[in-house]
Design an enzyme around this catalytic site. Structure first.
Site, PDB file in Angstrom:
ATOM      1  N   ALA A   1      20.540  58.984  42.143  1.00 52.86           N
ATOM      2  CA  ALA A   1      21.068  60.303  41.796  1.00 52.86           C
ATOM      3  C   ALA A   1      22.533  60.426  42.189  1.00 52.86           C
ATOM      4  O   ALA A   1      23.010  59.776  43.121  1.00 52.86           O
ATOM      5  CB  ALA A   1      20.247  61.389  42.497  1.00 52.86           C
TER       6      ALA A   1
ATOM      7  N   GLY B   1      17.503  55.977  43.794  1.00 56.34           N
ATOM      8  CA  GLY B   1      16.806  56.440  42.603  1.00 56.34           C
ATOM      9  C   GLY B   1      16.794  55.422  41.482  1.00 56.34           C
ATOM     10  O   GLY B   1      15.926  55.469  40.610  1.00 56.34           O
TER      11      GLY B   1
ATOM     12  N   GLU C   1      13.780  53.602  42.007  1.00 58.63           N
ATOM     13  CA  GLU C   1      12.660  54.477  41.644  1.00 58.63           C
ATOM     14  C   GLU C   1      12.432  54.480  40.126  1.00 58.63           C
ATOM     15  O   GLU C   1      11.290  54.493  39.672  1.00 58.63           O
ATOM     16  CB  GLU C   1      12.919  55.888  42.172  1.00 58.63           C
ATOM     17  CG  GLU C   1      12.863  55.938  43.700  1.00 58.63           C
ATOM     18  CD  GLU C   1      13.191  57.310  44.259  1.00 58.63           C
ATOM     19  OE1 GLU C   1      12.324  57.908  44.901  1.00 58.63           O
ATOM     20  OE2 GLU C   1      14.332  57.787  44.043  1.00 58.63           O
TER      21      GLU C   1
ATOM     22  N   GLU D   1      17.504  56.130  51.283  1.00 60.54           N
ATOM     23  CA  GLU D   1      17.731  57.576  51.357  1.00 60.54           C
ATOM     24  C   GLU D   1      17.661  58.131  52.777  1.00 60.54           C
ATOM     25  O   GLU D   1      18.271  59.160  53.078  1.00 60.54           O
ATOM     26  CB  GLU D   1      16.712  58.300  50.465  1.00 60.54           C
ATOM     27  CG  GLU D   1      17.019  58.229  48.977  1.00 60.54           C
ATOM     28  CD  GLU D   1      16.450  56.994  48.299  1.00 60.54           C
ATOM     29  OE1 GLU D   1      16.371  56.967  47.068  1.00 60.54           O
ATOM     30  OE2 GLU D   1      16.075  56.046  49.028  1.00 60.54           O
TER      31      GLU D   1
END
Length: 263
Positions: A63, A108, A111, A132
């Site tokens: 992100a 991310g 992910e 994170e």
């Protein structure tokens, strides 16, 4: 400029995450990815989806942190919710999805890759991990749930709690990657990906069966065995009624190579 560039050829839809320099995703990129997934789902000419990053340095670095820093908690919650829904849509689409990783795949970005069915990478070009915790948060786009299903509970906790970022060779050892290939260049790697993906596309493969194998595994792994077996039977019945099943059975009995249509 599109943040998710799409192209379809030879039964393969390629989604390129394109947000220099690190292909970080925003609400806008996730909305484009969501739309691309739905378009591919409804397109009968698409049998396999490949997700890649633009450029040679990053698949995706997750992100957009600057965007999140300036957002209020209400936006952040809905941003995470929509990202979760988008990746679930990817998993629920009955077409094989391949992450083609050429560069760093962290946060991310990993992910997104974990929501793909198969993950292949170019050797020696980057690292991956879910760091994170070093930002004071947890992997919030499915990382805590998908990584544990890939590497096991204790190892997933250790990797995320330490915020470890590791070479792609280590990712292969952990089972995060399915294949790690030598390639002379960015172009050579993606040509190999397309050639490899072609084995899952008609006429070589019964792509409808491939897609339903995916659905049986993705859903079946999350439910009780008896329910999973019931799902398997229903999906098998759908395949028994397909053109490809008729072709496959006929080709076997006639001792010839099948010519599948994906129908």
């Amino acid at each position: 400029m599109s943040l998710v560039e799409t192209a379809t050829a030879d039964g393969i839809a390629t989604f390129t995450l394109n947000n220099a320099p690190a292909n970080c995703y925003s609400r806008e990129m996730m909305s484009e990815l969501d739309a691309a997934i739905l378009d591919a789902r409804f397109d009968p000419s698409v049998h396999v989806i490949v997700i890649r990053g633009a450029g040679e340095k990053f698949f995706c670095a997750g992100a957009d942190i600057a965007m999140l820093q300036g957002a209020d908690p209400y936006f952040k919650y809905n941003f995470c919710l929509h990202a979760n829904e988008t990746l679930l849509r990817l998993e629920n689409t009955p077409k094989l999805v391949i992450a083609a990783i050429d560069g760093h795949c962290v946060g991310g970005g990993l992910e997104v890759a974990l929501a793909c069915d198969l993950r292949v990478a170019r050797k020696g070009v980057g690292k991956c991990g879910l760091p994170e915790v070093k930002l004071g948060v947890l992997p919030g786009t499915g990382g805590t749930q998908r990584l544990v299903r890939v590497v096991g509970k204790s190892r997933a906790i250790e990797l995320m709690a330490a915020g470890e970022v590791f070479p792609l060779e280590r990712a292969l050892e952990l089972g995060v990657l399915d294949h790690l290939w030598e390639a002379d260049s960015h172009e050579d790697f993606h040509a190999k990906v397309r050639e490899w993906a072609g084995q899952f596309v008609p006429p070589k493969a019964a792509s409808r069966a491939v897609g339903l194998i995916k659905r049986a595994c993705q859903t079946g792994a999350e439910i009780a065995l008896a329910d999973g077996l019931a799902l398997e039977r229903e999906l098998q019945q759908r395949l028994f009624e397909s053109e490809d099943a008729r072709e496959g059975l006929a080709a076997y009995n006639e001792k010839r190579a099948p010519q599948f249509s994906g129908k």
